[in-house]
Scaffold this motif. Sequence first.
Motif, mmCIF file in Angstrom:
data_model
loop_
_atom_site.group_PDB
_atom_site.id
_atom_site.type_symbol
_atom_site.label_atom_id
_atom_site.label_comp_id
_atom_site.label_asym_id
_atom_site.label_seq_id
_atom_site.Cartn_x
_atom_site.Cartn_y
_atom_site.Cartn_z
ATOM 1 N N PHE A 65 -48.703 8.506 -22.341
ATOM 2 C CA PHE A 65 -48.541 9.627 -21.424
ATOM 3 C C PHE A 65 -48.954 9.239 -20.011
ATOM 4 O O PHE A 65 -49.791 8.358 -19.819
ATOM 5 N N ALA A 105 -53.930 10.883 -21.887
ATOM 6 C CA ALA A 105 -54.153 11.676 -23.097
ATOM 7 C C ALA A 105 -55.050 10.937 -24.088
ATOM 8 O O ALA A 105 -54.816 10.955 -25.287
ATOM 9 N N LEU A 106 -56.094 10.288 -23.575
ATOM 10 C CA LEU A 106 -57.048 9.636 -24.477
ATOM 11 C C LEU A 106 -57.961 10.693 -25.096
ATOM 12 O O LEU A 106 -58.112 11.785 -24.556
ATOM 13 N N PHE A 107 -58.544 10.348 -26.247
ATOM 14 C CA PHE A 107 -59.499 11.260 -26.878
ATOM 15 C C PHE A 107 -60.843 11.047 -26.187
ATOM 16 O O PHE A 107 -61.496 10.019 -26.376
ATOM 17 N N LYS A 108 -61.267 12.053 -25.408
ATOM 18 C CA LYS A 108 -62.414 11.887 -24.508
ATOM 19 C C LYS A 108 -63.723 11.663 -25.247
ATOM 20 O O LYS A 108 -64.623 11.021 -24.735
ATOM 21 N N HIS A 109 -63.831 12.245 -26.441
ATOM 22 C CA HIS A 109 -65.105 12.171 -27.139
ATOM 23 C C HIS A 109 -65.208 10.919 -28.007
ATOM 24 O O HIS A 109 -66.191 10.750 -28.702
ATOM 25 N N MET A 110 -64.181 10.067 -27.969
ATOM 26 C CA MET A 110 -64.232 8.827 -28.753
ATOM 27 C C MET A 110 -64.334 7.645 -27.805
ATOM 28 O O MET A 110 -63.759 7.667 -26.715
ATOM 29 N N PHE A 154 -57.591 5.063 -33.965
ATOM 30 C CA PHE A 154 -57.254 6.405 -34.455
ATOM 31 C C PHE A 154 -56.005 6.427 -35.344
ATOM 32 O O PHE A 154 -56.018 7.000 -36.427
ATOM 33 N N GLY A 155 -54.945 5.786 -34.864
ATOM 34 C CA GLY A 155 -53.680 5.808 -35.601
ATOM 35 C C GLY A 155 -53.782 5.125 -36.959
ATOM 36 O O GLY A 155 -53.138 5.540 -37.928
ATOM 37 N N PHE A 193 -66.744 4.998 -23.065
ATOM 38 C CA PHE A 193 -65.954 6.212 -23.233
ATOM 39 C C PHE A 193 -64.916 6.289 -22.122
ATOM 40 O O PHE A 193 -65.115 5.722 -21.049
ATOM 41 N N VAL A 204 -64.159 8.328 -19.828
ATOM 42 C CA VAL A 204 -64.599 8.697 -18.471
ATOM 43 C C VAL A 204 -65.248 7.532 -17.735
ATOM 44 O O VAL A 204 -65.380 7.568 -16.518
ATOM 45 N N ARG A 247 -53.677 1.801 -27.963
ATOM 46 C CA ARG A 247 -53.691 2.811 -29.015
ATOM 47 C C ARG A 247 -52.281 3.019 -29.574
ATOM 48 O O ARG A 247 -52.090 3.153 -30.778
ATOM 49 N N ALA A 248 -51.294 3.012 -28.659
ATOM 50 C CA ALA A 248 -49.911 3.193 -29.096
ATOM 51 C C ALA A 248 -49.419 1.981 -29.889
ATOM 52 O O ALA A 248 -48.675 2.119 -30.856
ATOM 53 N N ASP A 282 -56.034 19.930 -23.292
ATOM 54 C CA ASP A 282 -54.840 19.180 -22.972
ATOM 55 C C ASP A 282 -53.938 19.101 -24.206
ATOM 56 O O ASP A 282 -54.312 18.516 -25.215
ATOM 57 N N GLU A 294 -51.367 17.445 -24.493
ATOM 58 C CA GLU A 294 -50.889 16.072 -24.688
ATOM 59 C C GLU A 294 -51.758 15.275 -25.664
ATOM 60 O O GLU A 294 -51.236 14.439 -26.389
ATOM 61 N N THR A 295 -53.075 15.527 -25.686
ATOM 62 C CA THR A 295 -53.888 14.772 -26.635
ATOM 63 C C THR A 295 -53.526 15.160 -28.068
ATOM 64 O O THR A 295 -53.552 14.326 -28.963
ATOM 65 N N ALA A 335 -50.371 13.363 -28.777
ATOM 66 C CA ALA A 335 -50.676 11.950 -29.006
ATOM 67 C C ALA A 335 -51.174 11.748 -30.434
ATOM 68 O O ALA A 335 -50.746 10.829 -31.133
ATOM 69 N N LEU A 343 -49.434 9.589 -33.443
ATOM 70 C CA LEU A 343 -50.152 8.476 -34.053
ATOM 71 C C LEU A 343 -50.259 8.666 -35.564
ATOM 72 O O LEU A 343 -50.856 7.851 -36.249
ATOM 73 N N GLY A 344 -49.699 9.770 -36.066
ATOM 74 C CA GLY A 344 -49.630 9.954 -37.504
ATOM 75 C C GLY A 344 -50.717 10.836 -38.071
ATOM 76 O O GLY A 344 -50.841 10.937 -39.293
ATOM 77 N N ARG A 348 -71.757 12.804 -23.053
ATOM 78 C CA ARG A 348 -70.789 11.901 -23.653
ATOM 79 C C ARG A 348 -69.369 12.234 -23.235
ATOM 80 O O ARG A 348 -68.543 11.366 -23.062
ATOM 81 N N LEU A 349 -69.088 13.521 -23.091
ATOM 82 C CA LEU A 349 -67.721 13.903 -22.735
ATOM 83 C C LEU A 349 -67.461 13.776 -21.247
ATOM 84 O O LEU A 349 -66.335 13.779 -20.812
#
Lengths: 348, 287
Positions: A82, A86-91, A99-100, A135, A137, A151-152, B177, B179-180, B183, B187-188, B283-284
């Motif tokens: 994207f 669109a990353l997972f912010k908390h990971m 993830f996938g 992370f 951020v 990731r993709a 979001d 989009e996440t 995504a 990713l399945g 963390r976020l």
Amino acid sequence: MSVAVTVESIQKTFANFAALRGVSLDVQPGELVALLGPSGSGKTTLLRLVAGLEQADGGRVLFDETDTRQLSLRDRRIGFVFQHYALFKHMNVASNIAFGLKARPRAERPSRSEIDQRVSDLMELVQLKGLERRFPVQLSGGQRQRVALARALAIEPRVLLLDEPFGALDAKVRKDLRSWLRDLHRRTGHTTLFVTHDQEEALELADRVAILNEGRLEQVGSPDDVYDHPATPFVCEFLGEANKLPVKVVGSQAFFGDRPVLGGLQQNQGGPASLYVRPQHLRIVDEAPLSLPGVVEDLRRNGAVRRAEVAVQGLAKRLDVDLASQVAPARGERIRLRISHGSLFAAA
Amino acid sequence: MTLALPAASSSSSWRQPSILPGFGLSLGITISALSLVVLIPLAALFLKAASAGPADIWAIIASPRTQAALRLSFGAAAFSAIVNAIFGLIIAWVLVRYRFPGRRLLDAAVDLPFALPTAVAGISLAAIYAPNGWIGSLLAPFDIKVAYTPLGVMVALIFIGLPFVVRTVQPVLEEADIETEEAAALLGASRLRTIFRVILPGIVPALLTGFVLAFARAVGEYGSVIFIAGNVPMVSEIAPLLIVIRLEQFDYAGASVVAMIMLIVSFSLILAINAIQAWSRGRLGHV
């Protein structure tokens, strides 16, 4: 692994707005195709349709011989990047990439050590070794986009779809990532579709460029093809600068007023036409035949080249001329211009 | 030649120099207001409680009636806050994600527990959940009694705490979001995995805030509970009611000791949850 993507006369309408009006496109396995167009041209909609994030109103999308409507999002095996990551912010970075793989059903899921190995390989591939525990951020925009790409790639996608991947990055990072992506594609060979509104990016990166305008495909071809032989005035004007001259075609010659400016035309079409000439295809010459007299009104620097603005009688807009030689004309000097290459379109 | 450095200003090192003035003034106003409204009354409460003397204080704390009341107050508040966290999240989700007729009405109805006098809420709930009320009569055949039991206390506390969770989670969900999620799906990930691994972790800080607010409100709630609880000592008597009873008996020290315990327990719980929240926010990066 990579598949051919076939788009067959796709139609899509959003609440009275026709986003796509019958677009067909073939993408070969391993090919990198750019979808280029101004905003609102339907390029992102087309990409989302191929991904399965939108449903078409008509037409279909095939992966090799399979109609994608029969495939769930998971079975499509699409790597999607994207514009805003669109990353997972908390990971952290490693978890984002894994993830996938972790999301696969238990029977297909690789073992923990295999996943770790794969994440480590991908971190190497996108040159982010050592940032596994960060992370999102804590990363720069360019780094985030490379994480998104890793990731993709982790799910071994059959098709890679990139939606303005460098749109949110600054010019320098964009240039670096561009050549890096080109290199990555050469090594991994995924069938790749990427959306951009930046013609320079499309021409530099893609094997072929598909130019969209108002939901229709204007032209598909190699970068040289579309740049040197635009099929429509839109393509010509969208891919870089062009001077527009109203001309009249008689026989094999184009006349500006009563002066022949371009000869050796193949087209049989007579009558009024528009002649598009790029600034680098105008040359200052000494001799008279097939040339256009004008006066140098202004001189500017435009990146690597110097450019003259030349006023021509009977033309409201000045002509942009790239100066090839070191010897520049002076302001106010009378010169003659020869057109070395131009694109002719019958006037509507 | 060296330039003379300006002498270190009198302000101490914890204060960042800023070109935007007003720190002193705004901090002054904050502390004055907080003192007048919160800190001085609370200090007075502690002084009053301390006047009882250690032995008396201990006797009040150790009395079974005090302990039962405190257990009910904090237990019911925690339970109702958990229920509110779950249902409030679902309500917020429905209000944000779906468009249906009557959505705006439902959205407005969420705020009603804020506006309604708590006594009115308590009386209505008691009437409905009484063994001969609309809902109470349905539960009666199963031998479930709500009104005039601890269960009734929880129903009242759930009612008054609900808006807190909805109103804290809603804006965060609105900004989430899409989009996440897309995504994750590409990713399945299954829908459940997407919800628990991608969406929920992002709302945890807001959910915790809502939980704390609902909990704090429930601990202090008085008006609605006394009408539905039945107020049987040792069974359905809440701590705030016990305080009022002590006051009516002119036992000011006893009242202030119970109040002081409530204050200390509430404050430590809220502080602990805020600490968890600060950690997850760190963390976020934002939220």
